[in-house]
Enzyme design. Structure first.
Site, PDB file in Angstrom:
ATOM      1  N   ALA A  65       1.042  -1.089  -0.197  1.00 47.48           N
ATOM      2  CA  ALA A  65       0.086  -0.091  -0.068  1.00 47.48           C
ATOM      3  C   ALA A  65       0.958   1.105   0.089  1.00 47.48           C
ATOM      4  CB  ALA A  65      -0.886  -0.096   1.130  1.00 47.48           C
ATOM      5  N   GLY A 111       0.755  -4.843   0.876  1.00 47.84           N
ATOM      6  CA  GLY A 111      -0.567  -5.056  -0.025  1.00 47.84           C
ATOM      7  C   GLY A 111      -0.126  -5.395  -1.382  1.00 47.84           C
TER       8      GLY A 111
HETATM    9  N1  CAA Z   1       4.889   3.123  -0.409  1.00 43.91           N
HETATM   10  C1  CAA Z   1       5.046   4.328  -1.108  1.00 43.91           C
HETATM   11  N2  CAA Z   1       6.150   4.407  -1.746  1.00 43.91           N
HETATM   12  C2  CAA Z   1       6.970   3.314  -1.846  1.00 43.91           C
HETATM   13  C3  CAA Z   1       6.639   2.043  -1.262  1.00 43.91           C
HETATM   14  C4  CAA Z   1       5.439   1.863  -0.670  1.00 43.91           C
HETATM   15  N3  CAA Z   1       4.876   0.823  -0.183  1.00 43.91           N
HETATM   16  N4  CAA Z   1       7.675   1.141  -1.737  1.00 43.91           N
HETATM   17  C5  CAA Z   1       8.753   1.867  -2.383  1.00 43.91           C
HETATM   18  N5  CAA Z   1       8.233   3.126  -2.385  1.00 43.91           N
HETATM   19  C6  CAA Z   1       8.868   4.311  -3.114  1.00 43.91           C
HETATM   20  C7  CAA Z   1      10.022   4.860  -2.200  1.00 43.91           C
HETATM   21  O1  CAA Z   1       9.596   5.634  -1.260  1.00 43.91           O
HETATM   22  C8  CAA Z   1      11.006   5.220  -3.222  1.00 43.91           C
HETATM   23  O2  CAA Z   1      10.528   6.693  -3.524  1.00 43.91           O
HETATM   24  P1  CAA Z   1      11.386   7.793  -3.687  1.00 43.91           P
HETATM   25  O3  CAA Z   1      12.506   7.642  -4.545  1.00 43.91           O
HETATM   26  O4  CAA Z   1      10.719   9.047  -3.973  1.00 43.91           O
HETATM   27  O5  CAA Z   1      12.222   7.990  -2.357  1.00 43.91           O
HETATM   28  C9  CAA Z   1      10.736   4.307  -4.586  1.00 43.91           C
HETATM   29  O6  CAA Z   1       9.521   3.755  -4.300  1.00 43.91           O
HETATM   30  C10 CAA Z   1      11.876   3.470  -4.707  1.00 43.91           C
HETATM   31  O7  CAA Z   1      12.046   2.583  -3.360  1.00 43.91           O
HETATM   32  P2  CAA Z   1      13.263   2.504  -2.673  1.00 43.91           P
HETATM   33  O8  CAA Z   1      14.277   3.510  -2.806  1.00 43.91           O
HETATM   34  O9  CAA Z   1      13.131   2.183  -1.076  1.00 43.91           O
HETATM   35  O10 CAA Z   1      13.988   1.106  -3.495  1.00 43.91           O
HETATM   36  P3  CAA Z   1      14.889   0.163  -2.694  1.00 43.91           P
HETATM   37  O11 CAA Z   1      15.454  -0.733  -3.813  1.00 43.91           O
HETATM   38  O12 CAA Z   1      15.982   0.789  -1.776  1.00 43.91           O
HETATM   39  O13 CAA Z   1      14.008  -0.739  -1.810  1.00 43.91           O
HETATM   40  C11 CAA Z   1      12.139  -2.090  -1.106  1.00 43.91           C
HETATM   41  C12 CAA Z   1      12.804  -1.572  -2.243  1.00 43.91           C
HETATM   42  C13 CAA Z   1      12.810  -2.909  -0.249  1.00 43.91           C
HETATM   43  C14 CAA Z   1      10.748  -2.600  -1.772  1.00 43.91           C
HETATM   44  C15 CAA Z   1      11.509  -0.835  -0.347  1.00 43.91           C
HETATM   45  O14 CAA Z   1      11.155   0.082  -1.135  1.00 43.91           O
HETATM   46  C16 CAA Z   1      10.524  -1.007   0.662  1.00 43.91           C
HETATM   47  O15 CAA Z   1      10.815  -1.536   1.751  1.00 43.91           O
HETATM   48  N6  CAA Z   1       9.215  -0.546   0.542  1.00 43.91           N
HETATM   49  C17 CAA Z   1       8.127  -0.542   1.111  1.00 43.91           C
HETATM   50  C18 CAA Z   1       7.492  -1.885   1.536  1.00 43.91           C
HETATM   51  C19 CAA Z   1       6.550  -1.995   2.552  1.00 43.91           C
HETATM   52  O16 CAA Z   1       6.788  -1.687   3.729  1.00 43.91           O
HETATM   53  N7  CAA Z   1       5.220  -2.209   2.076  1.00 43.91           N
HETATM   54  C20 CAA Z   1       4.311  -2.525   2.793  1.00 43.91           C
HETATM   55  C21 CAA Z   1       3.362  -1.379   2.965  1.00 43.91           C
HETATM   56  S1  CAA Z   1       2.107  -1.162   4.115  1.00 43.91           S
HETATM   57  C22 CAA Z   1       0.984  -2.294   3.420  1.00 43.91           C
HETATM   58  O17 CAA Z   1       0.777  -2.475   2.530  1.00 43.91           O
HETATM   59  C23 CAA Z   1      -0.460  -1.872   4.449  1.00 43.91           C
HETATM   60  C24 CAA Z   1      -1.581  -3.051   4.203  1.00 43.91           C
HETATM   61  O18 CAA Z   1      -1.540  -4.070   4.091  1.00 43.91           O
HETATM   62  C25 CAA Z   1      -2.940  -2.378   3.946  1.00 43.91           C
END
Ligand code: CAA
Length: 258
Positions: A65, A111
């Protein structure tokens, strides 16, 4: 037509691609709404027999998400986010009357994994990484992940994945039953299309009944065995049943999609 998804319909298969590569295809409100509208539209389209869900580019299926969208939410807003998401997309996909295949082409987190788990079948590329990292953010999965992960991999493994917030490789996902198949990334769409074409040979009406019957066992208040009996009986009133049985008896291939 849409900002965050692209839709490509060809030979009975609709490929829906989530297209926010800069955010690793994270699901914001608008993307969920666009997927909802498209899926409803495709439901009415008799030309389409199978839907494939995937993410744009080669790094992510869906990284979750959109965290930026809910970072300052209150309790009621959090509840509404989960409820609306489940109603508009995740439950819609699980109960969709046409098979939905998730082609998991990279990170499927939070998500994103929940979306893949709502699909009926999951095929992953070797580079895919999957997990439910929500507790690392101080929340829990809210789009059905606590339920569907336990259904797919069992309660113990689901607890491990949820409590550790860790990511597993596609090979481990295959071992624990989270995905159906793992292939090289450049073979992912071809493999999903091959599976779609195998499905398309069969009766759409019977498949719709099978989806209902399989899902019934996982829906509280419903008796899966009873639903199976009802859906089995309904098949006997369909054109597909007449065509399928006649074709068998006449030693020819059934043609369900005239
Ligand atoms: N939401 C919003 N933006 C996100 C995102 C997310 N879930 N995942 C990645 N992005 C964005 C980052 O903020 C980044 O944007 P900027 O360039 O503007 O900073 C861009 O995507 C690229 O991401 P990274 O620089 O972090 O890329 P990376 O290769 O270093 O890492 C990753 C990749 C491990 C997937 C890391 O992006 C990450 O950990 N993302 C979040 C994963 C997460 O926690 N997901 C769960 C969300 S909560 C949820 O889903 C709730 C629910 O059940 C309803």
């Amino acid at each position: 037509m849409f900002e965050n998804i692209s839709v490509d319909i060809s030979e009975g298969v609709a490929i829906l691609t989530i297209n926010r590569p800069k955010q690793l295809n994270a699901l914001n409100k608008q993307t969920i709404e666009e997927l909802n509208l498209t899926l409803k539209d495709i439901e009415e389209n008799n030309e389409v027999g199978v839907v494939i869900l995937t993410g744009s580019e080669d790094k992510a299926f869906v990284a979750g998400a959109d965290i930026k969208e809910f970072a300052d939410f209150t309790i009621p807003q959090g509840g509404a986010l989960a409820q609306k998401g489940q109603d508009l997309l995740f439950n819609l996909v699980e109960h969709y009357p046409k098979p939905v295949i998730a082609a998991v082409n990279g990170f499927a987190l939070g998500g994103g994994l929940e979306l893949a788990m709502s699909a009926h079948i999951r095929i992953a590329s070797k580079n895919a990484k999957m997990g439910l990292p929500e507790v690392s953010l101080g929340v829990i999965p809210g789009y059905g992940g606590t339920q569907r992960l336990a259904q797919l991999v069992g309660k113990g493994k689901a607890n491990e994945l949820i409590f550790t917030a860790g990511m597993i490789s596609s090979e481990e996902a295959l071992r624990c039953g989270l995905v159906n198949e793992v292939v090289e990334q450049d073979m992912l769409m071809e493999t999903a299309l091959k599976m779609a074409s195998k499905i398309m040979r069969n009766s759409p009406m019977a498949i719709r009944s099978a989806i209902k019957a399989v899902n019934a066992g996982y829906t509280s208040g419903l008796n899966g065995f009873q639903v199976e009996i009802e859906e089995f009986a309904k098949c006997f009133g369909t054109e597909d049943f007449k065509e399928g049985t006649s074709a068998f008896l006449e030693k020819r291939k059934a043609n369900f999609r005239k």
